[in-house]
Motif scaffolding. Structure first.
Motif, PDB file in Angstrom:
ATOM      1  N   ASN A  48       0.810  -1.213   0.000  1.00 27.39           N
ATOM      2  CA  ASN A  48       0.000   0.000   0.000  1.00 27.39           C
ATOM      3  C   ASN A  48       0.844   1.264   0.000  1.00 27.39           C
ATOM      4  OD1 ASN A  48      -3.108  -0.369   0.178  1.00 27.39           O
ATOM      5  ND2 ASN A  48      -2.163  -2.136   1.156  1.00 27.39           N
ATOM      6  N   ALA A  49       2.012   1.211   0.591  1.00 28.88           N
ATOM      7  CA  ALA A  49       2.928   2.358   0.495  1.00 28.88           C
ATOM      8  C   ALA A  49       3.352   2.556  -0.958  1.00 28.88           C
ATOM      9  CB  ALA A  49       4.147   2.135   1.393  1.00 28.88           C
ATOM     10  N   ILE A  50       3.633   1.451  -1.634  1.00 27.66           N
ATOM     11  CA  ILE A  50       3.992   1.531  -3.054  1.00 27.66           C
ATOM     12  C   ILE A  50       2.819   2.082  -3.869  1.00 27.66           C
ATOM     13  CG2 ILE A  50       4.563   0.142  -5.088  1.00 27.66           C
ATOM     14  CD1 ILE A  50       6.147  -1.694  -3.111  1.00 27.66           C
ATOM     15  N   ARG A  54       7.458   7.103   4.111  1.00 26.90           N
ATOM     16  CA  ARG A  54       7.028   7.091   5.522  1.00 26.90           C
ATOM     17  C   ARG A  54       5.983   6.002   5.755  1.00 26.90           C
ATOM     18  NH1 ARG A  54       8.163  11.578   8.876  1.00 26.90           N
ATOM     19  NH2 ARG A  54       7.374  10.112  10.417  1.00 26.90           N
ATOM     20  N   GLY A  55       5.186   5.720   4.723  1.00 29.10           N
ATOM     21  CA  GLY A  55       4.167   4.691   4.818  1.00 29.10           C
ATOM     22  C   GLY A  55       4.729   3.290   4.956  1.00 29.10           C
ATOM     23  N   LEU A  56       5.980   3.096   4.603  1.00 27.88           N
ATOM     24  CA  LEU A  56       6.596   1.787   4.802  1.00 27.88           C
ATOM     25  C   LEU A  56       6.618   1.399   6.282  1.00 27.88           C
ATOM     26  CD1 LEU A  56       9.563   2.056   2.290  1.00 27.88           C
ATOM     27  CD2 LEU A  56       7.543   0.570   2.086  1.00 27.88           C
ATOM     28  N   ALA A  57       6.567   2.410   7.152  1.00 26.58           N
ATOM     29  CA  ALA A  57       6.611   2.159   8.592  1.00 26.58           C
ATOM     30  C   ALA A  57       5.319   2.519   9.315  1.00 26.58           C
ATOM     31  CB  ALA A  57       7.767   2.938   9.216  1.00 26.58           C
ATOM     32  N   SER A  58       4.365   3.158   8.624  1.00 25.31           N
ATOM     33  CA  SER A  58       3.171   3.638   9.319  1.00 25.31           C
ATOM     34  C   SER A  58       1.972   3.728   8.384  1.00 25.31           C
ATOM     35  CB  SER A  58       3.445   5.026   9.914  1.00 25.31           C
ATOM     36  OG  SER A  58       2.247   5.631  10.346  1.00 25.31           O
TER      37      SER A  58
END
Length: 151
Positions: A29-31, A63-67
């Motif tokens: 989803n980050a991707i 940042r979405g890779l972690a949150s």
């Protein structure tokens, strides 16, 4: 239909994510947020502003890779970009004039889901129906749920 279809597409996206196990679901989803940020780039409807937007969504994707929160923020920011493109007359799909409008309705559905932590549909069902999951857990045990006592 111009509202219902995009909402259903957003819900379908959420449901399909149930097939992706964590921690990969958040990574995927980050991707997707990063890709969504670049979706308008080839159309260039907002001129030079397209480039900083891509950079910003790339940062949010990182940042979405972690949150999950950053993923939700990315989808909400993309919603605002959809609205700008819809008003400017430069749709995300050039041959579908209302496509940016639809995307602006679909994206907040995905954002709300991301703000929940990106739970799969089965996770949500377990949370909302705890008795069903407890019943499933005891279904394989002998005399599960039996009220008679043998001594």
């Amino acid at each position: 239909m111009t509202i219902l279809a995009p909402v259903l597409i957003g819900l379908l996206y959420v449901c399909l994510n149930a097939f992706i196990r964590e921690p990969h679901r958040r990574t995927v989803n980050a991707i997707m947020v990063g890709g969504a940020g670049a979706a308008y780039l080839s159309g260039g409807g907002l001129g030079g502003w397209e480039f900083p937007f891509v950079a910003l969504t790339a940062y949010l994707a990182w940042r979405g890779l972690a949150s999950w929160t950053w993923i939700g923020i990315g989808w909400l920011l993309h919603t605002a970009w959809d609205v700008a493109h819809h008003l400017k007359g430069a749709p995300i799909i050039p041959f579908l004039p209302a496509s940016s409008h639809g995307c602006a309705i679909c994206d907040p559905v995905i954002a709300l889901w991301a703000f929940t932590g990106g739970w799969s549909v089965t996770d949500l069902a377990r949370r909302w129906l705890p008795s069903a999951s407890a019943r499933d857990a005891t279904a394989g045990t002998p005399n599960a749920g039996s009220t008679t006592r043998t001594s």
